[in-house]
Design an enzyme around this catalytic site. Structure first.
Site, PDB file in Angstrom:
ATOM      1  N   THR A 215      36.053  57.468  -7.596  1.00 33.27           N
ATOM      2  CA  THR A 215      35.388  58.320  -6.624  1.00 33.27           C
ATOM      3  C   THR A 215      34.180  58.971  -7.283  1.00 33.27           C
ATOM      4  O   THR A 215      34.185  59.185  -8.492  1.00 33.27           O
ATOM      5  CB  THR A 215      36.394  59.410  -6.198  1.00 33.27           C
ATOM      6  OG1 THR A 215      37.405  58.773  -5.453  1.00 33.27           O
ATOM      7  CG2 THR A 215      35.783  60.518  -5.398  1.00 33.27           C
ATOM      8  N   ARG A 243      44.797  55.208   5.982  1.00 33.95           N
ATOM      9  CA  ARG A 243      45.108  56.303   5.050  1.00 33.95           C
ATOM     10  C   ARG A 243      43.830  57.095   4.735  1.00 33.95           C
ATOM     11  O   ARG A 243      42.759  56.527   4.527  1.00 33.95           O
ATOM     12  CB  ARG A 243      45.676  55.713   3.757  1.00 33.95           C
ATOM     13  CG  ARG A 243      45.987  56.744   2.660  1.00 33.95           C
ATOM     14  CD  ARG A 243      44.875  56.847   1.644  1.00 33.95           C
ATOM     15  NE  ARG A 243      45.272  57.585   0.439  1.00 33.95           N
ATOM     16  CZ  ARG A 243      44.428  57.969  -0.504  1.00 33.95           C
ATOM     17  NH1 ARG A 243      43.145  57.684  -0.398  1.00 33.95           N
ATOM     18  NH2 ARG A 243      44.831  58.633  -1.556  1.00 33.95           N
ATOM     19  N   ASP A 246      42.019  62.768  -0.318  1.00 32.28           N
ATOM     20  CA  ASP A 246      41.625  64.174  -0.461  1.00 32.28           C
ATOM     21  C   ASP A 246      40.123  64.394  -0.329  1.00 32.28           C
ATOM     22  O   ASP A 246      39.679  65.466   0.080  1.00 32.28           O
ATOM     23  CB  ASP A 246      42.076  64.701  -1.825  1.00 32.28           C
ATOM     24  CG  ASP A 246      41.472  63.888  -2.979  1.00 32.28           C
ATOM     25  OD1 ASP A 246      41.543  62.644  -2.920  1.00 32.28           O
ATOM     26  OD2 ASP A 246      40.923  64.495  -3.910  1.00 32.28           O
ATOM     27  N   GLY A 266      41.071  61.628  -8.155  1.00 28.57           N
ATOM     28  CA  GLY A 266      42.434  61.429  -8.643  1.00 28.57           C
ATOM     29  C   GLY A 266      43.318  60.911  -7.535  1.00 28.57           C
ATOM     30  O   GLY A 266      42.823  60.468  -6.487  1.00 28.57           O
TER      31      GLY A 266
HETATM   32  N1  ASP Z   1      40.876  60.832  -4.743  1.00 25.43           N
HETATM   33  C1  ASP Z   1      40.605  59.548  -4.177  1.00 25.43           C
HETATM   34  C2  ASP Z   1      41.602  59.282  -3.085  1.00 25.43           C
HETATM   35  O1  ASP Z   1      42.768  59.519  -3.271  1.00 25.43           O
HETATM   36  C3  ASP Z   1      40.642  58.441  -5.162  1.00 25.43           C
HETATM   37  C4  ASP Z   1      39.753  58.617  -6.370  1.00 25.43           C
HETATM   38  O2  ASP Z   1      39.540  59.725  -6.831  1.00 25.43           O
HETATM   39  O3  ASP Z   1      39.233  57.623  -6.859  1.00 25.43           O
HETATM   40  O4  ASP Z   1      41.207  58.781  -2.070  1.00 25.43           O
END
Ligand code: ASP
Length: 348
Positions: A215, A243, A246, A266
């Protein structure tokens, strides 16, 4: 008192003001104006080629330079974070925009959010598949609609009407991410065979997920002293259709107020359950914690206590930065008010 002593006292007295000026200058120079991340996860030096490392560092530096130019020109922190995130969305290296991970159905469903700390205005989009730069769609929701969050087809229609670039979903496809999905699916089916008949635990899937997040996010402090934060992601490899993580949730993956701006990366489900970004801001506001203390309490204690992993970037109104992560690495970088850029990948 002898003459020598008088001279020494005089010398010391005279040097205090200049020392103060010097230390103030040094402090001013150290003031951070922007911080970015390109995702946390199992990012190990042993698995990185020098070329790949160079490419990541160059992409992070370009995003920082782009945002910094906006700040330097006196533009808003919102302009700076949007510009920096767009650079990373356009780079196939990161899990956002081009290069986003695939869902279980083999699609790219993108989430993004942006927030203005000064006005507490916010915008976000989730599950979009045709908007080239989801962060700009989030900004359009914030500025051109009466809503905070729009999802799926509706968000895409709105972004098109707002004049944003709409692309064929194939635009987001990259070989690396496609192969990651196949790998995770293979592991999944082995696991399912092994675990047939067993009671499904909440942790099912823990070993099967792709452990590299990716991300992207940015937090900036402009010359007017206003903070802004933005985050953009493809979510998690093999996520079930529909889905939402966050990143697009205000107060969780993305948040900014007058005190602090935060962008997270995360395992989204754990960040949601911990209401991470707002928790950091609340610890600062209600418990007088520093940005460093508040961020590390949430990332190093609360998130792992539930079994989650990841990291965040945070920048406070005085230009202090925190970038904690409980994973092996996190792509990240900072720029100070004098234009000094630093980028990091592993634990230093
Ligand atoms: N936080 C992101 C999610 O769960 C994934 C990531 O940080 O790469 O969608």
């Amino acid at each position: 008192m002898n003459f020598k002593k008088v001279r020494l006292i005089l010398f010391l007295l005279l040097s205090i003001p200049s020392y103060q000026v010097f230390s103030q200058e040094a402090k001013q120079k150290q003031k951070y104006v922007m911080v970015i991340h390109g995702g946390a996860g199992t990012i190990l030096k042993s698995q990185m080629t020098p070329e790949k490392e160079k490419a990541y560092k160059a992409a992070l530096a370009l995003a920082l330079e782009t945002g910094f130019r906006r700040i330097k020109a006196g533009e808003s922190s919102i302009n700076a974070v949007e510009a920096a995130v767009r650079i990373m969305e356009d780079s196939p290296l990161f899990n956002a925009g081009k290069g986003a991970v695939f869902t279980n159905e083999g699609k790219n469903e993108l989430d993004a959010a942006i927030m203005d700390g000064n006005t507490l205005m916010a915008g976000s989009v989730a599950g979009v598949t045709t908007i080239r730069n989801p962060v700009s769609a989030a900004r359009a929701v914030m500025e051109k609609s009466e809503h905070v969050m729009m999802v799926g087809k509706g968000a895409e229609k709105f972004a098109g009407q707002a004049g944003l670039e709409i692309v064929d979903p194939k635009y987001f496809w990259t070989k690396d991410r496609w192969e990651s999905l196949q790998k995770v699916k293979r592991q999944d089916s082995i696991k399912a065979m092994e675990g047939a008949g067993e009671k499904k635990s909440l942790k099912l899937g823990t070993e099967n997920r792709d452990s590299k997040f990716g991300t992207v996010g940015a937090v900036a402090l402009d010359k007017q002293g206003n903070l802004a934060a933005a985050t953009s992601t493809g979510g998690m490899t093999n996520k079930k259709y529909g889905r939402v993580g966050d990143a697009p949730l205000i107060g969780i993956g993305t948040y900014a107020n007058k005190l602090v701006g935060i962008s997270c990366t995360g395992w989204g489900e754990f960040f949601i359950r911990n209401v991470v970004a707002h928790d950091v801001a609340a610890l600062m506001e209600y418990k007088n914690k520093t940005v460093e203390e508040a961020s590390s309490e949430v990332v190093m204690k609360k998130v792992p206590a539930l079994g989650g992993d990841g990291g965040l970037i945070a920048l406070d109104r005085d230009g202090n930065v925190a970038m904690p992560f409980n994973t092996a690495g996190m792509y990240r970088g900072t720029v100070t008010s004098d234009g000094k850029i630093e980028v990091f990948i592993y634990k230093e």
